[in-house]
Design a protein around this motif. Structure first.
Motif, short mmCIF file in Angstrom:
data_model
loop_
_atom_site.label_atom_id
_atom_site.label_comp_id
_atom_site.label_asym_id
_atom_site.label_seq_id
_atom_site.Cartn_x
_atom_site.Cartn_y
_atom_site.Cartn_z
N THR A 124 -43.06 37.84 105.72
CA THR A 124 -41.93 38.78 105.69
C THR A 124 -40.62 38.09 106.05
OG1 THR A 124 -42.39 39.44 107.99
CG2 THR A 124 -43.39 40.77 106.24
N GLY A 125 -40.53 36.81 105.74
CA GLY A 125 -39.34 36.04 106.11
C GLY A 125 -38.05 36.57 105.51
N ASP A 126 -38.13 37.19 104.33
CA ASP A 126 -36.91 37.70 103.71
C ASP A 126 -36.42 38.99 104.36
OD1 ASP A 126 -38.88 39.38 102.76
OD2 ASP A 126 -38.23 39.32 100.67
N SER A 127 -37.15 39.48 105.36
CA SER A 127 -36.73 40.67 106.10
C SER A 127 -36.14 40.32 107.46
CB SER A 127 -37.92 41.63 106.29
OG SER A 127 -38.27 42.25 105.08
N ALA A 128 -35.87 39.05 107.69
CA ALA A 128 -35.31 38.62 108.98
C ALA A 128 -33.90 39.18 109.18
CB ALA A 128 -35.28 37.10 109.05
N ILE A 129 -33.58 39.48 110.42
CA ILE A 129 -32.23 39.90 110.77
C ILE A 129 -31.57 38.77 111.57
CG2 ILE A 129 -32.73 42.37 110.77
CD1 ILE A 129 -33.00 42.22 113.84
N PRO A 130 -30.24 38.62 111.48
CA PRO A 130 -29.56 37.54 112.20
C PRO A 130 -29.45 37.79 113.69
CG PRO A 130 -27.95 38.87 111.02
CD PRO A 130 -29.31 39.35 110.60
N GLU A 131 -29.43 39.07 114.08
CA GLU A 131 -29.38 39.43 115.50
C GLU A 131 -29.86 40.85 115.68
OE1 GLU A 131 -25.49 39.67 117.20
OE2 GLU A 131 -24.64 40.82 115.53
N SER A 132 -30.38 41.12 116.87
CA SER A 132 -30.83 42.46 117.19
C SER A 132 -29.65 43.29 117.65
CB SER A 132 -31.88 42.43 118.31
OG SER A 132 -32.25 43.74 118.70
N ARG A 133 -29.62 44.55 117.21
CA ARG A 133 -28.55 45.46 117.62
C ARG A 133 -29.16 46.77 118.13
NH1 ARG A 133 -24.23 46.21 112.99
NH2 ARG A 133 -26.08 46.38 111.65
#
Length: 308
Positions: free
Chosen positions: A292-301
């Motif tokens: 699921t690498g294409d679902s990564a987020i740059p930072e948690s909010r």
């Protein structure tokens, strides 16, 4: 009332068929072809971060435990049972475990139905909920989220059904039976927009909602359902393992997060833990493990705006 009765009859028929399939084949139809789950240990290097753990409420630090409610499905990659039908695995499970290690707390998890978790958080029964919960403006009225992945809504059909190539507009579903999960954003979207077909002078689509994902997939293969609306990652993974299932397309992206009662003091600590995992690379390793690498987020909010 007639529609509710018909839905109950279809559900009962699907559950009976599923039970027969399980007994005769040793696995559920929804799990067929799923393949062996990856076993790499990607959390071995995760240790407690005292500065982030200090963000927890004093009572939680003293207790050393956080009460979770988790929805567990029948197919990868979010949260599902291993072949022993006891061990939990998947992206949700490993991200939660890694957060617990960063915060130095034990996760006390209770399995609950998807549709029951958010109300139970609001009532204080649980402290955290996981179940691939998408961040929506409606949910944010009573729930806070700490994001950890970007997933969303997609569609799948049988490979031998050529009526749909992709779904960009819900009027393409007019006259069809759409299967989905009970209490999900998919169900809410489908029910809210049901008027689009009559408005266009076309027959209304029918929404068939089930608590068990296996019933949805089985219903599709047995042609009780024409199309499935579900998570992008879940449908893609299922299509890769089930020979007569085709993923159509993404419909809408949604951030997914840990769910908390509105104003929970746990949220900042969880956000800090997820961002720590993103920074040190553990997060990327977990997502890569489950494809699921294409679902990564740059930072948690914390409770960001819903994706348009």
């Amino acid at each position: 009332m007639a529609e509710k009765t018909k839905r109950s009859q279809i559900y009962a028929a699907l559950m009976l068929a599923f039970a027969v399939a399980f007994a005769t084949a040793g696995c559920g139809a929804a799990d067929a072809g799923a393949g062996t789950a990856p076993t790499a240990d990607v959390l071995a290097s995760v240790v407690k971060d005292d500065a982030i753990a200090a963000l927890l409420p004093e009572a939680t630090r003293q207790a050393g435990v956080v009460k979770f409610a988790s929805s567990v499905g029948s197919v990868p990659p979010a949260a599902f049972y291993a072949e022993d039908n006891k061990t939990l695995q998947g992206v949700d499970i490993e991200i939660a475990a890694a957060v617990g290690q960063v915060l130095g707390v034990r996760i006390d998890r209770e399995i609950a139905s998807f549709e029951a978790i958010l109300p139970a958080l609001a009532s204080g029964k649980y402290e955290v909920g996981t179940g691939n919960f998408g961040v929506t403006e409606a949910r944010k009225k009573t729930i806070d989220f700490v994001t950890y992945i970007n997933d969303g809504q997609g569609f799948a059909v049988r490979k031998d059904d050529t009526r749909l190539k992709e779904v960009k507009d819900l009027t393409q579903l007019c006259g069809l039976k759409v299967g989905t999960g009970a209490g999900t954003t998919f169900e809410a979207t489908l029910e809210r927009e049901k008027h689009v077909c009559p408005d266009a002078g076309r027959p209304e689509y029918q929404v068939l909602s089930f608590s068990d994902n296996a019933a949805v997939f089985l219903g599709l293969q047995q042609q009780h359902i024409d199309v499935i609306m579900g998570t992008i990652n879940g449908l893609r993974h299922a299509a890769a393992g089930q020979p007569n299932l085709a993923f159509l397309n993404e419909f809408k992206r949604l951030d997914v997060g840990f769910a908390f009662k509105k104003g929970s003091p746990l949220a900042p600590a969880f956000q800090g833990a997820v961002n720590k995992l993103i920074k040190d690379g553990t997060y990327q390793r977990v997502l890569a493990k489950w494809g699921t690498g294409d679902s990564a987020i740059p930072e948690s909010r914390i409770s960001p705006p819903e994706h348009p």
